[in-house]
Design an enzyme around this catalytic site. Structure first.
Site, PDB file in Angstrom:
ATOM      1  N   GLY A  13     -54.112  56.513  41.078  1.00  0.00           N
ATOM      2  CA  GLY A  13     -54.183  56.103  39.487  1.00  0.00           C
ATOM      3  C   GLY A  13     -53.896  55.099  38.382  1.00  0.00           C
ATOM      4  O   GLY A  13     -54.508  54.236  37.928  1.00  0.00           O
TER       5      GLY A  13
ATOM      6  N   GLU B 175     -53.363  57.205  49.677  1.00  0.00           N
ATOM      7  CA  GLU B 175     -54.362  58.582  49.403  1.00  0.00           C
ATOM      8  C   GLU B 175     -54.477  59.115  50.748  1.00  0.00           C
ATOM      9  O   GLU B 175     -53.973  61.060  51.428  1.00  0.00           O
ATOM     10  CB  GLU B 175     -55.622  58.762  48.906  1.00  0.00           C
ATOM     11  CG  GLU B 175     -55.270  58.297  47.516  1.00  0.00           C
ATOM     12  CD  GLU B 175     -55.376  56.868  46.943  1.00  0.00           C
ATOM     13  OE1 GLU B 175     -54.622  56.657  45.647  1.00  0.00           O
ATOM     14  OE2 GLU B 175     -55.001  56.113  47.477  1.00  0.00           O
TER      15      GLU B 175
END
Length: 356
Positions: free
Chosen positions: A118, A141
């Site tokens: 993010g 991720e």
């Protein structure tokens, strides 16, 4: 406008003609929660209406980095909540990424230290993206059973050759030179001179050339990158549409970079690898950032109905045993039809008024 205080998780304040947005959760490397996303957006809204603001500067408090990503621990802890509650963070975060990509005033992201997940979404969609000798950037991720989101499936396919595919599948971190080579950063500035740069931007006029001011502080990274050096290997291995083919080519190569990359991929969630590759290929042919964000949101909602994300977070952040048990645990067990459900969203769109 209210001046931020040291107890706020986001400090929003004016410094001359600069609007400052400082992520202020240093013990968590400024990991984002829903309230922080809302505060950043509010700050951008205020500064966009202020005629005295020449630019907006995003930075992170503390010594460790700009932002380590979304606070996935909070999403993990909400695993028994309703889908609306589990996914509310993304419903707020993804539109913020789009807002940053279209922000009318110069948006300057100081990507000092750790910039992951993010954090990349807050920085890499901006107009002026500054890295330092301390930058460690990644979309990690696949290591937690997820996939690169926050518009990464729009950004990564634009990197040279198959560099974006390498970044998305491996989740490996890169430094300043590689971030610039991959098109995720624009300038390198020594970390010790960032305060001087901020002051220079704070004492400029609304019609000033922000890029030229930054160039006055910019330098060439002292540490060379690895991506340009290994571009032939990356292109040879990552140009396929099947992860199995990527693995096979890497396994046949006899160099350290290929073997290290192979070992990394073999530790990742097989489902995440295949889902990520499919998302990256679709991103390559997408109409724009909104289409990718909508697709990522639908896939993320489905991820939270499964096993690997919660197992990945458990292994990395909860029990910290670094030994996730993926289900399934082999690429051969993840068939294309198993991935189709990640691309059928039953949720309202994030951008209902946007025509793709």
């Amino acid at each position: 406008m209210r001046q931020g205080t040291a107890t706020d998780e986001v400090i929003v304040e004016k410094n001359g003609s600069a609007g400052l947005i400082r992520l202020n959760r240093p013990k968590a490397i400024n990991s984002l929660n829903e309230a922080m996303v809302s505060d950043v957006r509010s700050g951008l809204d205020v500064f966009s209406r202020d005629p005295d603001i020449a630019c907006v500067i995003l930075s992170g408090e503390g010594e460790r980095g700009l932002c380590a990503g979304g606070d996935v621990r909070q999403i993990y802890e909400a695993r028994t909540a309703s889908e609306a509650d589990r996914t509310r963070f993304w419903r707020e975060e993804f539109p913020l990424n789009y807002t940053i990509s279209r922000y009318q005033k110069p948006y300057v992201a100081l990507m000092d230290g750790i910039v992951m997940g993010g954090g990349v979404g807050l920085a890499a969609h901006g107009r002026y993206r500054i890295v330092t000798e301390r930058t460690r950037l990644a979309m990690p991720e696949t290591a937690i059973g997820y996939f690169p989101d926050v518009g990464a499936t729009w950004l990564l396919p634009k990197a040279p050759g198959e560099v974006g595919t390498w970044l998305g599948l491996t989740g490996r971190d890169i430094g300043a030179a590689d971030a610039m080579y991959a098109g995720l950063a624009d300038y390198h500035v020594a970390s010790e001179t960032l305060p001087e740069l901020v002051q220079a931007l704070a004492h400029t006029s609304p019609d000033a050339d922000i890029g030229r001011i930054i160039e006055g502080f910019a330098s060439v990274p002292e540490t060379a990158g690895h991506l340009a050096t290994n571009i032939d290997t990356i292109n040879a291995a990552f140009g396929f549409d099947r992860v199995e083919d990527v693995i096979a080519v890497l396994a046949a190569m006899n160099d350290d970079f290929a073997l290290e990359t192979l070992a990394t991929l073999q530790s990742r969630s097989p489902t995440s690898l295949k889902l990520t590759l499919r998302l990256l290929r679709l991103g390559r042919d997408s109409s724009g950032l909104v289409e990718c964000l909508e697709r990522e949101f639908g896939a993320g909602c489905e991820i939270l109905r499964g096993h690997d994300f919660y197992e990945g977070v458990r292994a990395a952040l909860i029990d910290k045993d670094r030994n996730p048990k993926w289900q399934p645990d082999a690429l051969s067990q993840v068939q294309q039809q198993h991935l189709d459900r990640y691309f059928v969203s039953g949720n309202p769109p994030l951008f209902p008024d946007h025509r793709l």
